[in-house]
Design a protein around this motif. Structure first.
Motif, PDB file in Angstrom:
ATOM      1  N   VAL A 116      27.549  44.610  41.902  1.00  0.00           N
ATOM      2  CA  VAL A 116      27.172  43.928  43.137  1.00  0.00           C
ATOM      3  C   VAL A 116      26.219  42.802  42.774  1.00  0.00           C
ATOM      4  O   VAL A 116      25.117  43.042  42.267  1.00  0.00           O
ATOM      5  N   TYR A 117      26.655  41.586  43.010  1.00  0.00           N
ATOM      6  CA  TYR A 117      25.849  40.411  42.708  1.00  0.00           C
ATOM      7  C   TYR A 117      25.149  39.937  43.970  1.00  0.00           C
ATOM      8  O   TYR A 117      25.788  39.737  45.005  1.00  0.00           O
ATOM      9  N   VAL A 118      23.835  39.767  43.880  1.00  0.00           N
ATOM     10  CA  VAL A 118      23.052  39.280  45.022  1.00  0.00           C
ATOM     11  C   VAL A 118      22.810  37.787  44.838  1.00  0.00           C
ATOM     12  O   VAL A 118      22.049  37.377  43.956  1.00  0.00           O
ATOM     13  N   GLY A 119      23.459  36.986  45.663  1.00  0.00           N
ATOM     14  CA  GLY A 119      23.311  35.539  45.592  1.00  0.00           C
ATOM     15  C   GLY A 119      22.434  35.021  46.708  1.00  0.00           C
ATOM     16  O   GLY A 119      21.387  35.586  47.015  1.00  0.00           O
ATOM     17  N   GLU A 165      39.059  36.574  35.324  1.00  0.00           N
ATOM     18  CA  GLU A 165      39.467  36.545  33.926  1.00  0.00           C
ATOM     19  C   GLU A 165      39.465  37.907  33.249  1.00  0.00           C
ATOM     20  O   GLU A 165      40.294  38.154  32.368  1.00  0.00           O
ATOM     21  N   TRP A 166      38.530  38.778  33.611  1.00  0.00           N
ATOM     22  CA  TRP A 166      38.565  40.107  32.981  1.00  0.00           C
ATOM     23  C   TRP A 166      38.371  41.244  33.970  1.00  0.00           C
ATOM     24  O   TRP A 166      37.917  42.326  33.657  1.00  0.00           O
ATOM     25  N   GLN A 167      38.790  40.954  35.223  1.00  0.00           N
ATOM     26  CA  GLN A 167      38.885  41.975  36.267  1.00  0.00           C
ATOM     27  C   GLN A 167      37.572  42.740  36.491  1.00  0.00           C
ATOM     28  O   GLN A 167      37.567  43.961  36.679  1.00  0.00           O
ATOM     29  N   LEU A 168      36.461  42.027  36.467  1.00  0.00           N
ATOM     30  CA  LEU A 168      35.196  42.655  36.809  1.00  0.00           C
ATOM     31  C   LEU A 168      35.275  43.164  38.251  1.00  0.00           C
ATOM     32  O   LEU A 168      35.613  42.401  39.159  1.00  0.00           O
ATOM     33  N   PRO A 169      34.978  44.432  38.496  1.00  0.00           N
ATOM     34  CA  PRO A 169      35.034  44.967  39.869  1.00  0.00           C
ATOM     35  C   PRO A 169      33.779  44.594  40.652  1.00  0.00           C
ATOM     36  O   PRO A 169      32.921  45.435  40.934  1.00  0.00           O
ATOM     37  N   ALA A 170      33.680  43.328  41.006  1.00  0.00           N
ATOM     38  CA  ALA A 170      32.461  42.806  41.615  1.00  0.00           C
ATOM     39  C   ALA A 170      32.632  42.489  43.093  1.00  0.00           C
ATOM     40  O   ALA A 170      33.690  42.028  43.532  1.00  0.00           O
ATOM     41  N   VAL A 171      31.557  42.711  43.832  1.00  0.00           N
ATOM     42  CA  VAL A 171      31.426  42.263  45.216  1.00  0.00           C
ATOM     43  C   VAL A 171      30.166  41.405  45.263  1.00  0.00           C
ATOM     44  O   VAL A 171      29.143  41.748  44.658  1.00  0.00           O
ATOM     45  N   VAL A 218      20.575  47.712  52.861  1.00  0.00           N
ATOM     46  CA  VAL A 218      21.623  48.652  53.296  1.00  0.00           C
ATOM     47  C   VAL A 218      23.006  48.087  52.980  1.00  0.00           C
ATOM     48  O   VAL A 218      23.869  48.771  52.410  1.00  0.00           O
ATOM     49  N   ALA A 219      23.243  46.830  53.342  1.00  0.00           N
ATOM     50  CA  ALA A 219      24.556  46.220  53.093  1.00  0.00           C
ATOM     51  C   ALA A 219      24.833  46.093  51.601  1.00  0.00           C
ATOM     52  O   ALA A 219      25.980  46.266  51.156  1.00  0.00           O
ATOM     53  N   THR A 220      23.799  45.809  50.814  1.00  0.00           N
ATOM     54  CA  THR A 220      23.976  45.683  49.366  1.00  0.00           C
ATOM     55  C   THR A 220      24.384  47.014  48.754  1.00  0.00           C
ATOM     56  O   THR A 220      25.295  47.077  47.919  1.00  0.00           O
ATOM     57  N   LEU A 224      28.531  49.057  47.137  1.00  0.00           N
ATOM     58  CA  LEU A 224      28.957  49.897  46.015  1.00  0.00           C
ATOM     59  C   LEU A 224      30.264  50.619  46.330  1.00  0.00           C
ATOM     60  O   LEU A 224      31.013  50.996  45.419  1.00  0.00           O
ATOM     61  N   ASN A 225      30.530  50.798  47.619  1.00  0.00           N
ATOM     62  CA  ASN A 225      31.740  51.524  48.025  1.00  0.00           C
ATOM     63  C   ASN A 225      32.589  50.759  49.040  1.00  0.00           C
ATOM     64  O   ASN A 225      33.781  51.050  49.189  1.00  0.00           O
ATOM     65  N   LEU A 226      31.988  49.818  49.741  1.00  0.00           N
ATOM     66  CA  LEU A 226      32.712  49.043  50.736  1.00  0.00           C
ATOM     67  C   LEU A 226      32.904  47.616  50.235  1.00  0.00           C
ATOM     68  O   LEU A 226      32.341  47.211  49.232  1.00  0.00           O
ATOM     69  N   GLY A 227      33.685  46.857  50.978  1.00  0.00           N
ATOM     70  CA  GLY A 227      33.919  45.475  50.593  1.00  0.00           C
ATOM     71  C   GLY A 227      35.061  45.353  49.600  1.00  0.00           C
ATOM     72  O   GLY A 227      35.437  46.313  48.924  1.00  0.00           O
ATOM     73  N   ARG A 228      35.587  44.148  49.506  1.00  0.00           N
ATOM     74  CA  ARG A 228      36.732  43.878  48.633  1.00  0.00           C
ATOM     75  C   ARG A 228      36.292  43.199  47.349  1.00  0.00           C
ATOM     76  O   ARG A 228      35.456  42.283  47.378  1.00  0.00           O
ATOM     77  N   VAL A 229      36.849  43.642  46.252  1.00  0.00           N
ATOM     78  CA  VAL A 229      36.506  43.073  44.951  1.00  0.00           C
ATOM     79  C   VAL A 229      36.794  41.570  44.951  1.00  0.00           C
ATOM     80  O   VAL A 229      37.848  41.120  45.413  1.00  0.00           O
TER      81      VAL A 229
END
Length: 334
Positions: A116-119, A165-171, A218-220, A224-229
Motif C-alpha cells: 500500500v503506497y501512501v501518496g 512490469e513485475w506484477q507488484l500487488p500494490a494499491v 482506516v482506509a489505508t 490491505l484487503n480491499l481495493g483493486r491492484v
C-alpha cells in the motif's frame, strides 16, 4: 500468528494512526524508522510502549533496510518528506522518489503479498467545489515548481511501473489535507496553531479538501484487503474555501475569525519578495511564491471512489478540528 505489516514512516503523524489501526485489528507491526540518537536518550514517543517491532533504517541508504521486511506479508509505505519551503530541495527527492524505489526493491525481495503506497491527492488534477478533481485527472502540480509535488508524482509512477512490469500487488492511496490529534511535530495541524496564535490575519483566495487523519488510516489499512491492484484512491472528505475553513477553525477554538481577503496579486508580490530574501540570505523566508500559487488555487477533490471501494469513513471536519485542538491543549502546545 497474525500477519505482520511493515510500516514506513510509522512515527509520523499519519504513521502513528496507521500503527494504532493495525494493532486494533490484531496485525503484527514492524515499524521502519530513522536511526535514533540513543546516546542522547532519544526515543520514539509516538511508538513507545506499543507491542511492535522497530527496524532502524534510512530510505536513502538501502543497505540499512536489509531484513526489514523479513516475515512480513505486507508493506504500508507512508514515509515521505512533505517540505515545501524551500520549493526546490534535493533531500525531498531522495526521500520521496529514491526512497520509494528502495522500498519497492525491498517488497520485491521479500515477495510481499500486498503493498500500500501512501501518496498525495496533489498528483491528480484538482477541480472546483462543484466539479472536484478525481483519480482520472492528470497531474496539474508541475506548474508550481514544488519538489514535493513533483517527487510524489514521480514516486507514484514508480509504483505503477512496478505493478505493470513485475506484477507488484500494490494499491495506491492519496490523502488530502489531514487534520486530527497526535500531530507532534506538528505538520499539517500547525495551521490551527497559527490561527490560534493570531498569526493569520487574512485568508487566501483558494481552498482545499480536508480529511480526518483517522479516516485516512482506516482506509489505508482497509487497502490491505480491499481495493483493486494498480488502482489509485483519493482519501479526502470536505472541500472548503480558506475563508470558510478558517472561520470554522476559529469558531471551534474560540479565537477571532480572519476577516480580510488577501488579493491574489498582493499574495504573489509577497511571495516574490520572500523568494528574493531567500536568494540573498540563503535562508527560507516565511513562505515562497510556489506556496502562494498553491494557496491562490482551489485544490478540491472527490473521495467517492475510496468511499465505495475502500469503505472509507467520513468523519465531520468539525470533529477533526476539535480533536486536534484538544490534543494540542492536553499536550501543552497552547
Amino acid at each position: 500468528m497474525p500477519p505482520t505489516v511493515l510500516v514506513t514512516g510509522a512515527n509520523g503523524f499519519l504513521g502513528r494512526h496507521i500503527v494504532a489501526e493495525l494493532l486494533g485489528r490484531n496485525y503484527g507491526v514492524r515499524a521502519l524508522v530513522r536511526p535514533q540518537n540513543h546516546a542522547a536518550g532519544s526515543a520514539l514517543p509516538p511508538l513507545q510502549h506499543l507491542p511492535i517491532e522497530c527496524h532502524e533504517g534510512d530510505l536513502s541508504q538501502p543497505a540499512t533496510l536489509a531484513g526489514a521486511a523479513a516475515g512480513c506479508t505486507a508493506i504500508i509505505h507512508a514515509a515521505a518528506m512533505a517540505q515545501v519551503n524551500p520549493a526546490r530541495n534535493p533531500a525531498v527527492w531522495a526521500a520521496n522518489d529514491t526512497g520509494t524505489q528502495a522500498v519497492l526493491d525491498l517488497a520485491r525481495q521479500a515477495r510481499i503479498e500486498r503493498f500500500v503506497y501512501v501518496g498525495t491527492a496533489n498528483v491528480f488534477g484538482f477541480g472546483t467545489q462543484a466539479q472536484p478533481g478525481n483519480e482520472t485527472r492528470p497531474f496539474a502540480g508541475a506548474r508550481y515548481g514544488l519538489d514535493y509535488m513533483d517527487s510524489k508524482h514521480a514516486a507514484t509512477q514508480r509504483v505503477q511501473r512496478a505493478v505493470a512490469e513485475w506484477q507488484l500487488p500494490a494499491v495506491l492511496v492519496h490523502p488530502t489535507f489531514m487534520l486530527g490529534p497526535g500531530d507532534a511535530k506538528p505538520t499539517s495541524n500547525a495551521l490551527l496553531l497559527e490561527l490560534y496564535r493570531g498569526r493569520l490575519l487574512g485568508y487566501p483566495a483558494g481552498g482545499k479538501n480536508y480529511v480526518h487523519v483517522r479516516d485516512v488510516a482506516v482506509a489505508t489499512v482497509n487497502a490491505l484487503n480491499l481495493g483493486r491492484v494498480g488502482e489509485s484512491y483519493i482519501l479526502g472528505n470536505q472541500n472548503m474555501s480558506y475563508q470558510a475553513a478558517f472561520s470554522l477553525m476559529a469558531h471551534i477554538m474560540g479565537v477571532p475569525v480572519p476577516r480580510w481577503p488577501i488579493p491574489a496579486a498582493v499574495a504573489q508580490a509577497y511571495g516574490a519578495a520572500c523568494d528574493l530574501k531567500f536568494r540573498l540570505s540563503g535562508r527560507p523566508a516565511q513562505l515562497n511564491s510556489a506556496m502562494v500559487a498553491v494557496a491562490n488555487d482551489g485544490h478540491y477533490f472527490s473521495a467517492q471512489k475510496a468511499i465505495a471501494e475502500l469503505s472509507m469513513p467520513q468523519t465531520p471536519l468539525e470533529q477533526a478540528i476539535r480533536e486536534a485542538f484538544d490534543w494540542f491543549k492536553n499536550n501543552r502546545y497552547v
